[in-house]
Design a protein around this motif. Structure first.
Motif, mmCIF file in Angstrom:
data_model
loop_
_atom_site.group_PDB
_atom_site.id
_atom_site.type_symbol
_atom_site.label_atom_id
_atom_site.label_comp_id
_atom_site.label_asym_id
_atom_site.label_seq_id
_atom_site.Cartn_x
_atom_site.Cartn_y
_atom_site.Cartn_z
ATOM 1 N N ALA A 1 0.828 -1.209 0.000
ATOM 2 C CA ALA A 1 0.000 0.000 0.000
ATOM 3 C C ALA A 1 0.858 1.253 0.000
ATOM 4 O O ALA A 1 0.554 2.230 -0.695
ATOM 5 N N LEU B 1 -3.468 3.679 7.770
ATOM 6 C CA LEU B 1 -4.032 3.443 6.446
ATOM 7 C C LEU B 1 -5.540 3.201 6.512
ATOM 8 O O LEU B 1 -6.268 3.525 5.569
ATOM 9 N N THR C 1 -4.118 -0.805 -1.880
ATOM 10 C CA THR C 1 -4.793 0.399 -1.395
ATOM 11 C C THR C 1 -6.305 0.212 -1.364
ATOM 12 O O THR C 1 -6.985 0.565 -0.399
ATOM 13 N N GLU D 1 -8.923 0.177 1.831
ATOM 14 C CA GLU D 1 -10.065 1.101 1.845
ATOM 15 C C GLU D 1 -11.374 0.347 2.038
ATOM 16 O O GLU D 1 -12.241 0.764 2.822
#
Length: 421
Positions: free
Chosen positions: A318, A364, A326, A330
């Protein structure tokens, strides 16, 4: 085995409190009061962030200095606490003698069966790790007797060497990823192991290495929260929702520094909160559970990574800007935010602690999680929720399991004083 089993007849503080209320002075009530006060004094020494004096204990507890000194002397003679060199005061008065928990005394064993590893961690009374082993392995669908036999062998390999140091064994607590009847079981269900109705205590007690060892069992996320709660003792965090991500996802609730596990001890199963009723089937038999979107297997597969890789590989992917990684984070953050929103609307706590594989992913995950919280938590505009990574990140359930054994020692220190005598 060189270790002997010692009684854990915990009477707790209720009897002592009743004696205080009634003013009773019978020998039995005096003994209860003395035991209660021993636990208070030992707890002050064990939980103090640094060395503490007899005067400090007296000031914090309201016990007289004479009483504190007498109780400390008993704990010193039993080898449960130790004195540091005298600290000379700049003002008039007696010099303070700092007290600390004794190291290398009383071994408390934390054991863990997880989907992808077995672990043993031994803490002494000071909370220091004096022995540990963690062995990776895939335990999905393996027979309970086979897995628990391997755990007993790991216990023997880790704990037996301590007998040469003549460290007494207080007992063992086993962390398990499922619903457990408090204390002795059985394990009702562990979906990711595909176990149900397993008498874990009986199977372990039947192993030669453990047949003389007091054993209790508890949920792994509950124990992880217990370890985190102890680590946050000096921080300004009174209540929090603890969420531990592994292959499964566990949770626990801490309210005013006390663990709340529900009426049967089954609270915190946030991994089986439905975030999408039309989602994939979960091992629990339902569909669209949080684990199917934010568990380790789901995260790694969505990121295009081998599920057996450590979470560091996902973080690296990521950070390097790989779109699949990524997007996987998410999507997991969105699902986690939906699940957390329901819990926070019910619980009204101001902090969420992310443990397990979520700890290194916190930065993240937070944007997607916070987006959902801001939309779905009614109180969010007035009191935004703080999301923080766990302090205890190295197999927190093992530490929590061992600490739960130390709590039993703390509840009944007179047993150990009798032993020393």
């Amino acid at each position: 085995m060189p270790f002997r089993r010692y009684g854990q007849d915990v009477t707790g503080g209720e009897g002592a409190v009743r004696a205080l209320r009634t003013g009773g002075a019978t020998p039995a009530r005096q003994a209860q009061l003395r035991e209660h006060n021993l636990g208070i004094v030992l707890g002050e020494i064990l939980h103090s962030p640094g060395p503490i004096s007899r005067a400090d204990i007296s000031g914090r507890t309201g016990l007289t200095r004479t009483t504190v000194s007498a109780l400390v002397d008993q704990l010193l003679q039993a080898g449960m606490v130790a004195e540091l060199p005298v600290v000379r005061s700049r003002t008039a008065g007696r010099p303070a003698v700092p007290l600390i928990p004794a190291t290398g005394t009383i071994a408390a064993v934390g054991l863990e069966v997880n989907v992808d590893y077995l672990g043993v961690r031994v803490l002494d009374l000071a909370g220091e790790v004096i022995a540990e082993r963690v062995v990776p392995g895939d335990h999905r669908r393996r027979e309970p007797a086979e897995v628990l036999g391997a755990l007993a062998d790991l216990f023997a390999a880790t704990v037996y060497p301590l007998s040469k140091r003549e460290i007494p064994l207080a007992g063992a607590c086993v962390a398990l990823p499922g619903l457990i009847d408090s204390g002795t079981g059985p394990l009702r269900i562990a979906p990711n192991l595909h176990w149900s109705g397993v008498d874990v205590v009986a199977l372990l007690a039947g192993q030669p290495a453990l047949h003389d060892v007091p054993i209790r069992i508890a949920n792994e996320a509950t124990l992880g929260a217990q370890a985190e709660n102890a680590a946050l003792r000096g921080a300004d965090v009174q209540s929090f929702l603890y969420v531990s991500g592994e292959i499964g996802i566990g949770g626990a609730i801490v309210l005013d520094r006390r663990l709340w596990a529900g009426s049967r001890g089954w609270g915190g199963e946030i991994g089986h909160t439905t975030v999408d009723p039309t989602g994939p089937e979960c091992g629990c038999g339902s569909t669209g559970c949080l684990e199917m979107f934010a568990g380790k297997d789901a995260l790694m597969s969505a990121a295009g990574l081998d599920r057996d890789l450590p979470v560091d590989a996902l973080v690296a992917a990521a950070t390097a800007g790989r779109k699949a990684a990524t997007r996987a984070i998410e999507d997991a953050g969105r699902a986690l935010g939906i699940a957390l929103s329901g819990a926070l609307n019910l619980l009204d706590v101001d902090t969420v602690v992310l443990g397990g594989l979520y700890a290194p992913l916190t930065d993240l995950l937070v944007p997607a999680v916070q987006e959902q919280l801001s939309r779905r938590v009614l109180a969010h505009p007035f009191a935004p929720v703080t999301i923080r990574p766990a302090v205890v990140t190295d197999h927190a359930a093992l530490t929590g399991a061992a600490r739960s054994v130390l709590d039993e020692v703390l509840a009944d220190p007179s047993t150990w004083i009798s032993r020393a005598g």
